[in-house]
Design a protein around this motif. Structure first.
Motif, PDB file in Angstrom:
ATOM      1  N   ALA A 273       0.816  -1.219   0.000  1.00 27.84           N
ATOM      2  CA  ALA A 273       0.000   0.000   0.000  1.00 27.84           C
ATOM      3  C   ALA A 273       0.848   1.267   0.000  1.00 27.84           C
ATOM      4  CB  ALA A 273      -0.952  -0.005   1.198  1.00 27.84           C
ATOM      5  N   GLY A 274       1.926   1.282   0.781  1.00 33.56           N
ATOM      6  CA  GLY A 274       2.774   2.472   0.859  1.00 33.56           C
ATOM      7  C   GLY A 274       3.757   2.600  -0.285  1.00 33.56           C
ATOM      8  N   GLY A 275       3.770   1.597  -1.188  1.00 37.14           N
ATOM      9  CA  GLY A 275       4.738   1.624  -2.278  1.00 37.14           C
ATOM     10  C   GLY A 275       6.155   1.526  -1.748  1.00 37.14           C
ATOM     11  N   TYR A 287       7.640   7.891  14.579  1.00 38.10           N
ATOM     12  CA  TYR A 287       8.254   7.457  13.325  1.00 38.10           C
ATOM     13  C   TYR A 287       7.711   8.324  12.188  1.00 38.10           C
ATOM     14  CZ  TYR A 287       9.528   3.392  16.099  1.00 38.10           C
ATOM     15  OH  TYR A 287      10.039   2.579  17.079  1.00 38.10           O
ATOM     16  N   ALA A 288       8.615   8.794  11.332  1.00 38.77           N
ATOM     17  CA  ALA A 288       8.240   9.543  10.136  1.00 38.77           C
ATOM     18  C   ALA A 288       8.235   8.583   8.956  1.00 38.77           C
ATOM     19  CB  ALA A 288       9.223  10.686   9.886  1.00 38.77           C
ATOM     20  N   LEU A 289       7.111   8.561   8.228  1.00 43.60           N
ATOM     21  CA  LEU A 289       6.965   7.638   7.106  1.00 43.60           C
ATOM     22  C   LEU A 289       6.772   8.406   5.811  1.00 43.60           C
ATOM     23  CD1 LEU A 289       5.341   6.098   9.725  1.00 43.60           C
ATOM     24  CD2 LEU A 289       5.492   4.291   8.011  1.00 43.60           C
ATOM     25  N   TYR A 290       7.481   7.965   4.771  1.00 49.42           N
ATOM     26  CA  TYR A 290       7.448   8.583   3.453  1.00 49.42           C
ATOM     27  C   TYR A 290       7.057   7.511   2.441  1.00 49.42           C
ATOM     28  CZ  TYR A 290      10.763  11.757   5.878  1.00 49.42           C
ATOM     29  OH  TYR A 290      11.398  12.594   6.767  1.00 49.42           O
ATOM     30  N   GLY A 291       5.935   7.706   1.736  1.00 44.65           N
ATOM     31  CA  GLY A 291       5.451   6.662   0.846  1.00 44.65           C
ATOM     32  C   GLY A 291       5.400   7.060  -0.619  1.00 44.65           C
ATOM     33  N   HIS A 292       5.308   6.025  -1.507  1.00 43.37           N
ATOM     34  CA  HIS A 292       5.102   6.141  -2.953  1.00 43.37           C
ATOM     35  C   HIS A 292       6.344   6.657  -3.698  1.00 43.37           C
ATOM     36  CE1 HIS A 292       1.102   5.386  -1.629  1.00 43.37           C
ATOM     37  NE2 HIS A 292       0.918   6.588  -1.134  1.00 43.37           N
ATOM     38  N   GLN A 310      18.618  15.753   5.072  1.00 44.40           N
ATOM     39  CA  GLN A 310      19.288  14.798   4.190  1.00 44.40           C
ATOM     40  C   GLN A 310      18.296  14.218   3.183  1.00 44.40           C
ATOM     41  OE1 GLN A 310      21.737  11.962   6.290  1.00 44.40           O
ATOM     42  NE2 GLN A 310      21.618  10.445   4.648  1.00 44.40           N
ATOM     43  N   VAL A 311      18.747  14.047   1.926  1.00 41.72           N
ATOM     44  CA  VAL A 311      17.896  13.461   0.894  1.00 41.72           C
ATOM     45  C   VAL A 311      17.765  11.958   1.146  1.00 41.72           C
ATOM     46  CG1 VAL A 311      17.594  13.026  -1.575  1.00 41.72           C
ATOM     47  CG2 VAL A 311      18.513  15.220  -0.794  1.00 41.72           C
ATOM     48  N   LEU A 312      16.525  11.488   1.231  1.00 41.88           N
ATOM     49  CA  LEU A 312      16.258  10.078   1.489  1.00 41.88           C
ATOM     50  C   LEU A 312      15.942   9.308   0.208  1.00 41.88           C
ATOM     51  CD1 LEU A 312      13.877  10.508   4.562  1.00 41.88           C
ATOM     52  CD2 LEU A 312      16.352  10.104   4.594  1.00 41.88           C
ATOM     53  N   ALA A 313      15.239   9.966  -0.724  1.00 43.74           N
ATOM     54  CA  ALA A 313      14.779   9.300  -1.945  1.00 43.74           C
ATOM     55  C   ALA A 313      14.146  10.364  -2.835  1.00 43.74           C
ATOM     56  CB  ALA A 313      13.773   8.200  -1.605  1.00 43.74           C
ATOM     57  N   HIS A 314      13.478   9.910  -3.905  1.00 42.20           N
ATOM     58  CA  HIS A 314      12.791  10.831  -4.812  1.00 42.20           C
ATOM     59  C   HIS A 314      11.307  10.475  -4.893  1.00 42.20           C
ATOM     60  CE1 HIS A 314      16.590  12.557  -5.855  1.00 42.20           C
ATOM     61  NE2 HIS A 314      17.035  11.449  -6.411  1.00 42.20           N
ATOM     62  N   LEU A 315      10.500  11.527  -4.970  1.00 39.06           N
ATOM     63  CA  LEU A 315       9.049  11.398  -4.988  1.00 39.06           C
ATOM     64  C   LEU A 315       8.579  10.673  -6.249  1.00 39.06           C
ATOM     65  CD1 LEU A 315       6.573  14.247  -4.086  1.00 39.06           C
ATOM     66  CD2 LEU A 315       6.267  12.936  -6.183  1.00 39.06           C
ATOM     67  N   GLY A 316       7.650   9.720  -6.061  1.00 37.97           N
ATOM     68  CA  GLY A 316       7.186   8.931  -7.196  1.00 37.97           C
ATOM     69  C   GLY A 316       5.715   8.592  -7.143  1.00 37.97           C
ATOM     70  N   ASN A 317       5.378   7.425  -7.712  1.00 38.86           N
ATOM     71  CA  ASN A 317       3.976   7.029  -7.879  1.00 38.86           C
ATOM     72  C   ASN A 317       3.853   5.511  -7.751  1.00 38.86           C
ATOM     73  OD1 ASN A 317       1.227   7.134  -8.486  1.00 38.86           O
ATOM     74  ND2 ASN A 317       1.567   7.101 -10.698  1.00 38.86           N
ATOM     75  N   SER A 318       4.342   4.961  -6.649  1.00 34.73           N
ATOM     76  CA  SER A 318       4.277   3.514  -6.435  1.00 34.73           C
ATOM     77  C   SER A 318       3.281   3.186  -5.322  1.00 34.73           C
ATOM     78  CB  SER A 318       5.668   2.964  -6.066  1.00 34.73           C
ATOM     79  OG  SER A 318       6.194   3.622  -4.917  1.00 34.73           O
ATOM     80  N   PRO A 324       1.690  10.877  -9.072  1.00 31.49           N
ATOM     81  CA  PRO A 324       2.861  11.174  -8.248  1.00 31.49           C
ATOM     82  C   PRO A 324       2.533  12.118  -7.087  1.00 31.49           C
ATOM     83  CG  PRO A 324       3.465  11.213 -10.558  1.00 31.49           C
ATOM     84  CD  PRO A 324       1.967  11.081 -10.512  1.00 31.49           C
ATOM     85  N   HIS A 325       2.983  11.730  -5.901  1.00 34.31           N
ATOM     86  CA  HIS A 325       2.825  12.558  -4.706  1.00 34.31           C
ATOM     87  C   HIS A 325       3.649  11.943  -3.589  1.00 34.31           C
ATOM     88  CE1 HIS A 325      -0.115   9.389  -3.658  1.00 34.31           C
ATOM     89  NE2 HIS A 325       0.030   9.777  -2.396  1.00 34.31           N
ATOM     90  N   LEU A 326       3.858  12.703  -2.526  1.00 32.73           N
ATOM     91  CA  LEU A 326       4.504  12.176  -1.322  1.00 32.73           C
ATOM     92  C   LEU A 326       3.449  11.996  -0.244  1.00 32.73           C
ATOM     93  CD1 LEU A 326       6.964  11.413   0.445  1.00 32.73           C
ATOM     94  CD2 LEU A 326       7.040  13.831   1.148  1.00 32.73           C
ATOM     95  N   HIS A 327       3.294  10.774   0.222  1.00 34.80           N
ATOM     96  CA  HIS A 327       2.470  10.528   1.412  1.00 34.80           C
ATOM     97  C   HIS A 327       3.393  10.638   2.615  1.00 34.80           C
ATOM     98  CE1 HIS A 327      -0.655   8.570   3.933  1.00 34.80           C
ATOM     99  NE2 HIS A 327       0.425   8.220   4.625  1.00 34.80           N
TER     100      HIS A 327
END
Length: 390
Positions: A273-275, A287-292, A310-318, A324-327
């Motif tokens: 669900a969270g991609g 806890y901080a959660l970043y999805g998709h 710090q950069v963790l990843a790049h925003l997507g659509n999974s 595309p969005h950041l949950h």
């Protein structure tokens, strides 16, 4: 035997009508011979949310009928348990809008329910500021029992404590401006009404979750072919650590969706669900959660220590994502679903006044109507137009 059974039934009625909240009994004011067989329970005592200098208590009541007779919830009165002052009073359509059935939709009002049926009451109590939030809150349920006109009862639940710890302060999860806080905190957003059950417990992990999308001057999230992820203004944006912390969980390798209201690249399960995601332990049981996120874009792995910004990843659509969005959410466990969501504060954020120009669109079309104003120590609300200071 019939007389004994009748006496037992009445005793059970009195016990169950004495609603249970956080394991403590309340009281029932009987206005008829048979009090309702109704239980009421708070999912979790609230931590006040602070948004634009106002405070909110956001939580849920779960009501269950064990009665063979129909029950209609007619009003809900919320009071300060320490001085009996009324905090809020709900009835009629306003109350009905706060109540949701569990299971298939039923005919009639959600405030009417029968044997074995469950209702969730979504509470959103506003206060002028944090100093006016009671330390303890009492709920008084008024209901009619039996066929019309029904017998009237009031059930006073035991006082509910309100948490006093200050909200966690964090930095931005993204850079720059033109971000919409889609599905952000309100009492009717899709995140607010999301629930999940696991391990025998009901969870509201996304009480304060936000889906961030980026818009253009005309309020659109994309330009050109809307079926192409790269045409979305937010696609590929850097996703940032909101605080110093430790990576406790990640997922990578889930293919991206083609933007679509329904179709997904993979079957949606608890695991997908969270991609592609990153979960950070930022201390204090939060806890901080970043999805998709974009597959293959993760810059960190479980066990890594990270610094704020710090950069963790790049925003997507999974995962379970339409475009595309950041949950983003903060919860008491590193799970998008099996956790309880908690409020937090952005230490500084710029918010522009905006209006919804097309509510039927998904996401709604929102355009700025004035210049940005900087706010300190605030949560965001649904559809706020946000610039994150650099």
């Amino acid at each position: 035997m019939k007389l004994q059974q009748s006496m037992i039934t009445r005793m059970i009625a009195m016990l169950i009508a004495t609603a249970v909240i956080l394991g403590q009994p309340g009281t029932v004011v009987a206005m008829g011979p048979r009090p309702p067989l109704l239980t009421a329970q708070v999912v979790a005592a609230p931590d006040p949310m602070i948004a634009f200098d106002k405070a909110y208590a956001v939580y849920e009541l779960v009501l269950t009928s064990f009665d063979s007779r129909p029950i209609e919830l007619t009003s809900l009165r919320v009071t300060d348990a320490d001085n009996s002052q009324i905090v809020s009073m709900f009835s009629g359509r306003e109350l009905a809008s706060m109540v949701a059935p569990v299971g298939p939709d039923t005919e009639g009002l959600a405030t009417s329910f029968g044997t074995g049926q469950v209702r969730i009451v979504y509470l959103w109590l506003p206060f002028s500021d944090a100093n006016h939030v009671p330390r303890r809150i009492t709920h008084i349920l008024q209901c009619k029992v039996g066929p019309p006109p029904g017998e009237l009862y009031e059930i006073a639940l035991a006082p509910m404590p309100v948490e006093q710890a200050p909200p966690l302060s964090i930095g931005p999860p993204l850079r720059g401006g033109d971000w919409i806080a889609e599905g952000g905190p309100s009492n009717s957003s899709y995140h607010r009404r999301a629930r999940m059950v696991g391990n025998g417990i009901i969870y509201f992990a996304q009480r304060f979750a936000i889906d961030y999308v980026k818009i253009s001057a005309d309020g659109r999230t994309y330009s050109g072919d809307r079926k192409n992820n790269s045409n979305y203004l937010c696609y590929g944006s850097d996703v940032l650590a909101v605080a110093d912390g430790k990576v406790v969980a990640t997922k990578d390798g889930i293919p991206e969706n083609t933007p679509d209201p329904i179709a997904r690249a993979v079957d949606i399960t608890m695991e997908t669900a969270g991609g592609n995601f990153v979960a950070l332990d930022i201390g204090y049981g939060r806890y901080a959660l970043y999805g998709h996120l974009i597959p293959g874009s993760l810059k960190v792995k479980a066990g890594d220590s990270v610094k704020r910004g710090q950069v963790l990843a790049h925003l997507g659509n999974s995962g379970n994502s339409t475009e595309p969005h950041l949950h983003f959410q903060i919860a008491d466990a590193p799970s998008f679903l099996l956790a309880n969501g908690f409020p937090y504060l952005y230490d500084q954020v710029d918010v522009r006044p905006a209006s919804v120009t097309d509510a039927a669109s998904d996401p709604p079309v929102i355009q700025a109507t004035g210049p940005a104003k900087r706010y300190l120590a605030t949560m965001l609300l649904e559809n706020d137009l946000v610039d994150f200071p650099q």
